[in-house]
Enzyme design. Sequence first.
Site, PDB file in Angstrom:
ATOM      1  N   SER A 225       6.590  -8.568 -16.752  1.00  0.00           N
ATOM      2  CA  SER A 225       7.713  -7.819 -17.287  1.00  0.00           C
ATOM      3  C   SER A 225       8.521  -8.656 -18.278  1.00  0.00           C
ATOM      4  O   SER A 225       7.977  -9.127 -19.268  1.00  0.00           O
ATOM      5  CB  SER A 225       8.570  -7.321 -16.122  1.00  0.00           C
ATOM      6  OG  SER A 225       9.457  -6.343 -16.550  1.00  0.00           O
ATOM      7  N   ASP A 452       3.240   2.699 -16.324  1.00  0.00           N
ATOM      8  CA  ASP A 452       4.261   1.729 -15.941  1.00  0.00           C
ATOM      9  C   ASP A 452       5.636   2.313 -16.253  1.00  0.00           C
ATOM     10  O   ASP A 452       5.906   2.724 -17.380  1.00  0.00           O
ATOM     11  CB  ASP A 452       4.053   0.426 -16.725  1.00  0.00           C
ATOM     12  CG  ASP A 452       4.893  -0.717 -16.191  1.00  0.00           C
ATOM     13  OD1 ASP A 452       6.103  -0.528 -15.973  1.00  0.00           O
ATOM     14  OD2 ASP A 452       4.345  -1.820 -16.006  1.00  0.00           O
ATOM     15  N   HIS A 480       4.493  -0.777 -11.673  1.00  0.00           N
ATOM     16  CA  HIS A 480       4.913  -1.792 -12.635  1.00  0.00           C
ATOM     17  C   HIS A 480       4.057  -3.043 -12.514  1.00  0.00           C
ATOM     18  O   HIS A 480       4.007  -3.660 -11.447  1.00  0.00           O
ATOM     19  CB  HIS A 480       6.381  -2.129 -12.389  1.00  0.00           C
ATOM     20  CG  HIS A 480       6.966  -3.066 -13.388  1.00  0.00           C
ATOM     21  ND1 HIS A 480       6.692  -3.002 -14.733  1.00  0.00           N
ATOM     22  CD2 HIS A 480       7.828  -4.104 -13.235  1.00  0.00           C
ATOM     23  CE1 HIS A 480       7.357  -3.953 -15.362  1.00  0.00           C
ATOM     24  NE2 HIS A 480       8.040  -4.633 -14.478  1.00  0.00           N
TER      25      HIS A 480
END
Length: 510
Positions: A225, A452, A480
Amino acid sequence: MRTKAPLARTAAALLSAGLLISGCTEGSSPDPSARSSLDSTAQDALKSYYAQQLKWRECGVPGFECATLKAPLDYAKPDGEAIKLAVSRKKATGPGKRIGSLMVNPGGPGGSAIEYLQAYAALAYPAPVRARYDMVGMDPRGVARSEPVECLGDKEMDAYTQTDVTPDDSREQGQLVDAYKEFSEGCEKRSAEVLPHVSTVEAARDMDLLRGVLGDEKLYYVGASYGTFLGATYAELFPDKTGRLVLDGAMDPSLPAERMNLDQTGGFETAFQSFAKDCVKQSDCPLGTASVEDAGRRLSAFFEELDKKPVPAGDRELGESLATTGVIAAMYDEGAWPQLRDGLTAAMKENDGSGLLLLADSYYERAPDGKYGNIMFANAAVNCLDLPAAFKDPDGVDKALPDFEKASPVFGEGLAWAGLTCAYWPVKATGEAHRIEAEGAAPILVVGTIRDPATPYKWAESLADQLATGTLLTYDGDGHTAYGRGSDCIDTAINRYLIEGKVPEDGKRC
């Protein structure tokens, strides 16, 4: 997040992107031309930092060592004040020849790399990787154990997390603005010294410092991320030191804050539709069994009811803001869908909001005793420094609302207003949106998940295209990030890259 067990992976591990409810999305770094290198005087002053010896010690978790790395508070003045950064490692287990140190970062920004390492990565990453690498986590500056940013007390945070982020009139708009200002002023009051020095560029320089102190010629790294932006920034700053980088759940550094917020809003809508499609097939779906569209309308109506009258949640209450946070938290991992169904059922049919509140508390790193971690403080501090605010004032939000509500009828309004946090930040942003190409870097593996919620798949496509040596690996799934989430195809491709240095075929899908 999944259910009970994965909640132990912490918000740092599970909620490693977005955090839109606290403010801006992840940002970008300053113009590359302004930071390609430090001047010779600064470089000389940095030599003593690179020459330091870490003093490793046991740190309470079997198999792990901890140490403290010293770094300049201000890299432009490395002969000035120093800060202390917390580091932990678990040595390579073998068999096989040790490759080096594999740094990990769970994202956020604000997620604790040490907590992620000790609670998850060094235990759950595929065994062949743990055998060949020392697993290393360093809390970035401003985060957890590394000069943590502080903004509000626990009671103040309780009030802040319940602030109405879907204001119905000018009075409620004013209350929301006051809450954002109070948050920003608290950060300035409690963390004035470190606040101007928690940018992603500085965190990337800290990573190179740790690389050098550990004795590695190249950086080996897995970033999730926001951690992908941190890794890409490192590659841009230090292409000749870039080894094998896995950027999982990739961000697009070329986007300004408003565009990122809007894209992410669409990502959460996509994730919700995937959840709703599954939910309406279940006989116990609290959102009905008619259609995905009907499920969205029912959830929106439920949020509106909570806006007027919260429901009990133990000795607390569940209002619209915390309920929305709880639902968003469950979008990060499809394993949490049963828990979300249960929480919605209890809140909507039994007047018990404790299930959704548990999800929201995990998102905010609120412990059962009411104490908060600093993830939300660090998140805002990094974001607001990395990129100018999405909106300068409420008028800007009002103008953008139609686009956000189109992107997500369920979440759009609240996520639009969340972009106002950085408008009142006490430190001027030092970064700006720009493409990252990292010319001269070794091959970099970019990983994207089709559905996602927090880092939309098109961001991975864009980053892989920007990077001169980027290769895209796609996971056709929910949730995610992709590595270590149950896909043998994904894990095998990433393991081979980390161990052998061989990137998969560009565009490979799993």
